[in-house]
Structure formats: structure tokens, C-alpha cells
Design a protein around this motif. Structure first.
Motif, PDB file in Angstrom:
ATOM      1  N   PHE A  54      -8.329   1.093   3.583  1.00 38.04           N
ATOM      2  CA  PHE A  54      -7.372   1.438   2.486  1.00 38.04           C
ATOM      3  C   PHE A  54      -7.977   1.813   1.206  1.00 38.04           C
ATOM      4  O   PHE A  54      -9.059   1.135   0.778  1.00 38.04           O
ATOM      5  CB  PHE A  54      -6.486   0.173   2.502  1.00 38.04           C
ATOM      6  CG  PHE A  54      -5.787  -0.456   3.395  1.00 38.04           C
ATOM      7  CD1 PHE A  54      -4.629   0.242   3.768  1.00 38.04           C
ATOM      8  CD2 PHE A  54      -6.265  -1.429   4.286  1.00 38.04           C
ATOM      9  CE1 PHE A  54      -3.985  -0.116   4.715  1.00 38.04           C
ATOM     10  CE2 PHE A  54      -5.624  -1.682   5.424  1.00 38.04           C
ATOM     11  CZ  PHE A  54      -4.518  -0.889   5.721  1.00 38.04           C
TER      12      PHE A  54
ATOM     13  N   ARG B  29      -5.193   3.071  -4.234  1.00 44.09           N
ATOM     14  CA  ARG B  29      -3.666   3.059  -3.751  1.00 44.09           C
ATOM     15  C   ARG B  29      -2.684   1.669  -3.311  1.00 44.09           C
ATOM     16  O   ARG B  29      -1.544   1.561  -2.843  1.00 44.09           O
ATOM     17  CB  ARG B  29      -3.349   3.977  -2.323  1.00 44.09           C
ATOM     18  CG  ARG B  29      -3.659   5.421  -2.794  1.00 44.09           C
ATOM     19  CD  ARG B  29      -3.815   6.330  -1.523  1.00 44.09           C
ATOM     20  NE  ARG B  29      -4.170   7.758  -1.542  1.00 44.09           N
ATOM     21  CZ  ARG B  29      -4.538   8.527  -0.666  1.00 44.09           C
ATOM     22  NH1 ARG B  29      -4.678   8.219   0.475  1.00 44.09           N
ATOM     23  NH2 ARG B  29      -4.749   9.851  -1.066  1.00 44.09           N
TER      24      ARG B  29
ATOM     25  N   TYR C 271       0.662  -1.308  -0.069  1.00 41.98           N
ATOM     26  CA  TYR C 271       0.052   0.068  -0.146  1.00 41.98           C
ATOM     27  C   TYR C 271       1.045   1.174   0.094  1.00 41.98           C
ATOM     28  O   TYR C 271       1.793   1.358   0.582  1.00 41.98           O
ATOM     29  CB  TYR C 271      -1.129  -0.101   1.211  1.00 41.98           C
ATOM     30  CG  TYR C 271      -1.889   1.198   1.351  1.00 41.98           C
ATOM     31  CD1 TYR C 271      -3.046   1.109   0.354  1.00 41.98           C
ATOM     32  CD2 TYR C 271      -1.639   2.345   2.021  1.00 41.98           C
ATOM     33  CE1 TYR C 271      -4.141   1.989   0.379  1.00 41.98           C
ATOM     34  CE2 TYR C 271      -2.908   3.226   2.111  1.00 41.98           C
ATOM     35  CZ  TYR C 271      -3.757   3.081   1.163  1.00 41.98           C
ATOM     36  OH  TYR C 271      -4.758   4.203   1.255  1.00 41.98           O
ATOM     37  N   ARG C 272       0.519   2.194  -0.699  1.00 38.37           N
ATOM     38  CA  ARG C 272       1.198   3.432  -0.930  1.00 38.37           C
ATOM     39  C   ARG C 272       0.269   4.611  -0.173  1.00 38.37           C
ATOM     40  O   ARG C 272      -0.904   4.510  -0.339  1.00 38.37           O
ATOM     41  CB  ARG C 272       1.458   3.870  -2.332  1.00 38.37           C
ATOM     42  CG  ARG C 272       2.459   3.168  -2.967  1.00 38.37           C
ATOM     43  CD  ARG C 272       2.791   3.902  -4.439  1.00 38.37           C
ATOM     44  NE  ARG C 272       1.485   4.190  -5.098  1.00 38.37           N
ATOM     45  CZ  ARG C 272       0.957   3.458  -5.920  1.00 38.37           C
ATOM     46  NH1 ARG C 272       1.484   2.175  -6.060  1.00 38.37           N
ATOM     47  NH2 ARG C 272      -0.395   3.790  -6.434  1.00 38.37           N
ATOM     48  N   ASP C 273       0.925   5.336   0.751  1.00 37.76           N
ATOM     49  CA  ASP C 273       0.031   6.315   1.358  1.00 37.76           C
ATOM     50  C   ASP C 273       0.059   7.587   0.481  1.00 37.76           C
ATOM     51  O   ASP C 273       0.523   7.622  -0.522  1.00 37.76           O
ATOM     52  CB  ASP C 273       0.219   6.796   2.865  1.00 37.76           C
ATOM     53  CG  ASP C 273       1.818   7.192   3.031  1.00 37.76           C
ATOM     54  OD1 ASP C 273       2.470   7.577   1.960  1.00 37.76           O
ATOM     55  OD2 ASP C 273       2.500   6.965   3.981  1.00 37.76           O
ATOM     56  N   GLU C 274      -0.444   8.732   0.819  1.00 40.48           N
ATOM     57  CA  GLU C 274      -0.621  10.017   0.526  1.00 40.48           C
ATOM     58  C   GLU C 274       0.975  10.542   0.083  1.00 40.48           C
ATOM     59  O   GLU C 274       1.091  11.507  -1.020  1.00 40.48           O
ATOM     60  CB  GLU C 274      -1.145  11.000   1.168  1.00 40.48           C
ATOM     61  CG  GLU C 274      -2.730  10.772   1.333  1.00 40.48           C
ATOM     62  CD  GLU C 274      -3.525  11.723   2.278  1.00 40.48           C
ATOM     63  OE1 GLU C 274      -2.916  12.732   2.671  1.00 40.48           O
ATOM     64  OE2 GLU C 274      -4.866  11.611   2.183  1.00 40.48           O
TER      65      GLU C 274
ATOM     66  N   ARG D 288      -8.493  -0.562  10.281  1.00 47.64           N
ATOM     67  CA  ARG D 288      -7.915   0.232   8.943  1.00 47.64           C
ATOM     68  C   ARG D 288      -8.631   0.020   7.857  1.00 47.64           C
ATOM     69  O   ARG D 288      -8.977  -0.814   7.422  1.00 47.64           O
ATOM     70  CB  ARG D 288      -6.549   0.254   8.775  1.00 47.64           C
ATOM     71  CG  ARG D 288      -5.474   0.582   9.933  1.00 47.64           C
ATOM     72  CD  ARG D 288      -5.390   2.003  10.317  1.00 47.64           C
ATOM     73  NE  ARG D 288      -4.671   2.446  11.287  1.00 47.64           N
ATOM     74  CZ  ARG D 288      -4.631   2.733  12.672  1.00 47.64           C
ATOM     75  NH1 ARG D 288      -5.898   2.341  12.962  1.00 47.64           N
ATOM     76  NH2 ARG D 288      -3.616   3.126  13.494  1.00 47.64           N
TER      77      ARG D 288
ATOM     78  N   GLU E  62       5.596   3.418   0.979  1.00 43.68           N
ATOM     79  CA  GLU E  62       4.879   2.175   0.760  1.00 43.68           C
ATOM     80  C   GLU E  62       5.350   1.020   1.957  1.00 43.68           C
ATOM     81  O   GLU E  62       6.168   1.040   2.503  1.00 43.68           O
ATOM     82  CB  GLU E  62       5.706   1.394  -0.483  1.00 43.68           C
ATOM     83  CG  GLU E  62       4.851   0.482  -1.082  1.00 43.68           C
ATOM     84  CD  GLU E  62       5.308  -0.097  -2.456  1.00 43.68           C
ATOM     85  OE1 GLU E  62       4.963   0.231  -3.404  1.00 43.68           O
ATOM     86  OE2 GLU E  62       6.555  -0.791  -2.508  1.00 43.68           O
ATOM     87  N   THR E  63       4.262   0.507   2.110  1.00 45.44           N
ATOM     88  CA  THR E  63       4.286  -0.521   3.267  1.00 45.44           C
ATOM     89  C   THR E  63       3.409  -1.843   2.753  1.00 45.44           C
ATOM     90  O   THR E  63       2.719  -1.823   1.981  1.00 45.44           O
ATOM     91  CB  THR E  63       3.669  -0.190   4.596  1.00 45.44           C
ATOM     92  OG1 THR E  63       2.140   0.268   4.356  1.00 45.44           O
ATOM     93  CG2 THR E  63       4.270   1.188   5.186  1.00 45.44           C
TER      94      THR E  63
END
Length: 235
Positions: A194, A198, A155-158, A192, A162-163
Motif C-alpha cells: 500500500f 494513499r 485506503y484509496r486506490d488510483e 499486498r 476507498e476500502t
């Protein structure tokens, strides 16, 4: 409203929700008196409708009772078709096909007098041209939710960080411009959400998570309700 129609509608109101519905709420919706509702509830119980509850507390329709599935009103047909249109306009390809099939099935089984409401509807849901594409196979996501299986997400945040997360998926939220996958995240040990656009990669595992999807949804809803209640009291 005829008494037979009123009795039918009381059953409809009760089977909308698993929570107790008060006689006052039923009376307001049916535009009648609470005394009439009490009498109608007593008559339905006398006819062996599995209604549990009492005056002042509320009523619940227990499992084991149903009505003929084709007794649809014009409003119900239009609501079902409009909802299917919205899914077809905003859903992934598998849901789009399912929504189109649903409209065709509704048209095939309802009385001929109601058929134009399905085949030539006056309401129309337009495509959402602003929706962001995603790399996640939503049909596989829904299958994982139904089976209670874990998904490993990249996952890529704003900030484009990447995590890697292992999540327990239990709900999908559809918004105007995006979809949200609602989960329990093993990394954060918390609920959470998602954004599916993303997600850069996903592995659909065979590993089941320890809770039922329905139980996770119920716990998540309770936490949201408590959060909004606290916000209301604080503000």
C-alpha cells in the motif's frame, strides 16, 4: 592484502549474509586464490571462529562470534554516513532524528583520523523534493512491525475507490517518490503493498497477528524470487 586483513575481511564477508558463501565468491572479492581462501578458512576454524561448511558448498558464520565494533574502514564510515544522510533526507521525522544521532555517534567513537569522514563527508545525499506526503505515522508503523501488531487501514486506490483493510505489516519500502507498506492483507488473503500517501486513516491495534514479521518477510521474498524466476524463464 596482509594476511591479518584478509582474515578479518573473510569474517566480514560471511557475516553479511545468512546464506552459504562459496570459496570462489570470497576469492573473487579478495582478489586471491581459492586455495588461499581454503587455507584461511581452516586457520579461522582453528582459532575457534564458528564457521560451518565445506569446500564446494559454501561457508556460514554461525552466531556467537563478533569483532570489535569500532574496527571501521574509511569506506565503511563513508557508507554508514551516506546511508544515514539518505535516511535523514527521505525518512519521517523520527527516522531523520535517529539518522542524525547515528552520524554523531559514529563521529564520537571512531578514531580521530577517520572523524572528518563523518563530520565533513565528501559524499552527500540530497533531499527528495518529489516525495509525496503521507498521512500515516511511520514511527507508529515501525513499532507495529516490531511488535507484530495489526493495522486497520482506510485506503484509496488510483480510481479514488476507498476500502477498509486489516493488514499484518512487516516491511516498508522507500522509493524515490513514495513509500510502500508491505503487508499480509486479511481481505485479499494475500500479500499486498500500500502506498502510504494513499492511506486516508489508520488504526493501530493491540492485536498481534499469528506469524512472526521475519517469517512473513522470508515467505514474501521467496514468492518474489519465484515470480521473477518464472518471468525470466517465460521471457
Amino acid at each position: 592484502m596482509r594476511r591479518a586483513d584478509r582474515l578479518f575481511q573473510i569474517i566480514q564477508i560471511l557475516r553479511r549474509t545468512r546464506r552459504p558463501v562459496t570459496a570462489d565468491a570470497i576469492a573473487q572479492e579478495l582478489e586471491t586464490s581459492k586455495r588461499t581462501v581454503y587455507r584461511d578458512i581452516a586457520d579461522l576454524i582453528g582459532q575457534r571462529a564458528p564457521i560451518r561448511g565445506e569446500a564446494g558448498v559454501g561457508y556460514i558464520l554461525e552466531d556467537g562470534f563478533d569483532l570489535p565494533p569500532l574496527m571501521l574502514t574509511p569506506d565503511e564510515v563513508e557508507a554508514a554516513v551516506l546511508g544515514a544522510q539518505m535516511v535523514a533526507a527521505r525518512g519521517d521525522p523520527a527516522l531523520k532524528r535517529a539518522a542524525e544521532d547515528l552520524i554523531a555517534k559514529i563521529a564520537a567513537v571512531i578514531p580521530e583520523t577517520l572523524r572528518p569522514l563523518a563530520l565533513e563527508p565528501a559524499t552527500r545525499a540530497l533531499p527528495n523534493w518529489h516525495a509525496k506526503p503521507d498521512n500515516l505515522d511511520m514511527a507508529e508503523v515501525r513499532r507495529a512491525i516490531r511488535a507484530g501488531r495489526k493495522i486497520a487501514l482506510t485506503y484509496r486506490d488510483e480510481q479514488e475507490r476507498e476500502t477498509r483493510r486489516t493488514v499484518w505489516p512487516f516491511a516498508i519500502g522507500y522509493y524515490e517518490t513514495s513509500r510502500l507498506l508491505v503487508t499480509w492483507c486479511e481481505l485479499r488473503q494475500a500479500f499486498r503493498s500500500f502506498r502510504t500517501d494513499r492511506v486516508s486513516a489508520a488504526e493501530f491495534t493491540d492485536e498481534r497477528y499469528p506469524e512472526r514479521p521475519a517469517a512473513l518477510r522470508a515467505r514474501w521474498r521467496r514468492l518474489r524470487e519465484e515470480h521473477w524466476q518464472n518471468m525470466k524463464e517465460a521471457g
